[in-house]
Design a protein around this motif. Structure first.
Motif, short mmCIF file in Angstrom:
data_model
loop_
_atom_site.label_atom_id
_atom_site.label_comp_id
_atom_site.label_asym_id
_atom_site.label_seq_id
_atom_site.Cartn_x
_atom_site.Cartn_y
_atom_site.Cartn_z
N THR A 1 0.82 -1.20 0.00
CA THR A 1 0.00 0.00 0.00
C THR A 1 0.86 1.26 0.00
O THR A 1 2.05 1.23 0.36
CB THR A 1 -0.92 0.04 1.23
N GLU A 2 0.26 2.38 -0.37
CA GLU A 2 0.98 3.66 -0.37
C GLU A 2 1.41 4.05 1.04
O GLU A 2 2.38 4.79 1.22
CB GLU A 2 0.10 4.75 -0.98
N SER A 3 0.69 3.55 2.04
CA SER A 3 1.04 3.87 3.43
C SER A 3 2.10 2.94 4.01
O SER A 3 2.45 3.05 5.19
CB SER A 3 -0.23 3.83 4.30
N GLY A 4 2.61 2.02 3.19
CA GLY A 4 3.75 1.22 3.61
C GLY A 4 3.43 -0.14 4.17
O GLY A 4 4.33 -0.82 4.70
N TYR A 5 2.19 -0.59 4.06
CA TYR A 5 1.84 -1.93 4.53
C TYR A 5 2.05 -2.96 3.43
O TYR A 5 1.63 -2.76 2.28
CB TYR A 5 0.38 -1.98 4.99
N LEU A 6 2.70 -4.06 3.79
CA LEU A 6 2.87 -5.18 2.88
C LEU A 6 1.90 -6.27 3.32
O LEU A 6 2.02 -6.80 4.43
CB LEU A 6 4.30 -5.69 2.90
N LYS A 7 0.93 -6.58 2.46
CA LYS A 7 -0.09 -7.58 2.78
C LYS A 7 0.06 -8.74 1.80
O LYS A 7 0.13 -8.54 0.59
CB LYS A 7 -1.50 -6.98 2.66
N SER A 8 0.07 -9.96 2.34
CA SER A 8 0.24 -11.11 1.46
C SER A 8 0.15 -12.39 2.27
O SER A 8 0.44 -12.41 3.46
CB SER A 8 1.62 -11.06 0.77
#
Length: 346
Positions: free
Chosen positions: A178-185
């Motif tokens: 995300t643009e806010s720096g969260y890596l989701k996976s």
């Protein structure tokens, strides 16, 4: 040191590695990718008999006092255990895959003849308008099935596709940064730490870092079933640090923005001096960290000790929420883990 450049490299490599299916026992493709990356950085990685990767990145003054940094490239997944008369696939888990975390997930079926098919994991009789027990049915592997995206209505139809019992089923990681720096996976466990160790090797090479001791990086391929780090430990290794995940949840102090230093897991306490040294390094480097105890956790270092290796051991990793599910971390946690390694190995 340009921290943002190394973080960008880690995030880029992590996303590339996440895109390569690699459930435990099916790791050849991801291992080949990681081998190529280490060679491109100027290293000489070697493959172990089981398919892991061992790479020396630093030669120190203490030839009999080497450190091994471990991460694992294998993930959770499934294997076909039964093909039903209606042409659906029943799975057995590879590693600690939770069936309730797989419902409605897209997946790929890898046949041993090289064909790849797509499908979706569903509960049996999945239409709410048909099944009046939809809400009350427990999501278990014997109540769920993979619906293959082909015109199949029988076991014979599935066999004509070369799909057989024992074939591997891989779930879509659904990776998002995300643009806010969260890596989701899915499968941040442990591919985010593989990316971090690639970043650390890049840092050592590009900054011409003279490490205080010999350092090996070891990527294992059977961690999720408990024997990833049990073998192939070089004989001069005295310390092993597993770079895996920090858990985020009730009763714990770690957040998705910190590096976790584990003091104890389900097997027992980590070596007191290693844990203390990691804490001191975090404090000296102003690294945002947390110390926690994980009662439902075991790491590659635990398997090394169980196998009889006489080593001191530690465990660190970026804080990750919803482990073994659809996981989430933040770039701050990833950077803090990288910085802890650089500070610890000054």
């Amino acid at each position: 040191m340009n921290k943002s450049a190394y973080l960008d490299y880690i995030l880029d490599q992590t996303q590339k590695i996440l895109s390569i299916d690699s459930p435990t026992g099916f790791t050849k493709n991801v291992a080949e990718y990681v081998m190529r990356e280490y060679k491109s950085l100027g290293y000489s990685p070697k493959q172990t008999v089981k398919g892991g990767i061992l790479c020396e990145i630093g030669e120190g003054a203490y030839s009999k006092d080497a450190l091994c940094l471990e991460a694992h490239v294998d993930t959770l997944g499934g294997m076909i255990s039964q093909i039903t008369d209606s042409g659906r696939l029943i799975l057995t888990p590879l590693g600690g895959l939770e069936p309730n975390n797989t419902e409605t997930e897209n997946c790929k079926i890898y046949t041993r003849t090289g064909k790849i098919y797509s499908g979706t994991m569903q509960m049996k009789n999945a239409s709410v308008h048909v099944n009046n027990k939809y809400r009350s049915t427990a999501r278990e592997f014997d109540t769920m099935e993979v619906v293959v995206d082909e015109k199949v209505n029988s076991k014979e139809d599935v066999h004509l596709l070369d799909i057989r019992v024992g074939d591997i089923v891989c779930f879509d990681p659904r990776t998002v940064l995300t643009e806010s720096g969260y890596l989701k996976s899915r499968f941040l466990d442990d591919k985010v730490s593989v990316g971090i160790l690639l970043g650390f090797a890049k840092y050592v090479k590009e900054e011409n870092i003279k490490l205080p001791r010999k350092v090996y990086i070891y990527f294992t391929v059977f961690e999720e079933v408990g024997h990833g780090g049990s073998g192939s430990i070089p004989s001069d290794v005295t310390d092993i640090i597993s770079v895996d995940l920090g858990c985020v949840g009730e009763g714990l102090t770690c957040t998705e923005y910190q590096v976790s230093i584990c003091a104890k897991d389900s097997v027992g306490p980590y070596h007191y001096d290693i844990v203390t040294g990691l804490i001191e390094a975090a404090q000296n480097g102003n690294v945002d960290y947390a110390v926690d105890i994980y009662p439902h956790y075991a790491s590659d270092v635990d398997s090394a000790l169980t196998a009889g290796h006489e080593v001191r051991h530690g465990l660190i990793g970026p804080g990750v929420y919803a482990t073994h599910g659809y996981e989430r971390s933040h770039k701050d946690a990833i950077l803090n883990t990288f910085l802890l390694l650089t500070e610890y190995l000054k």
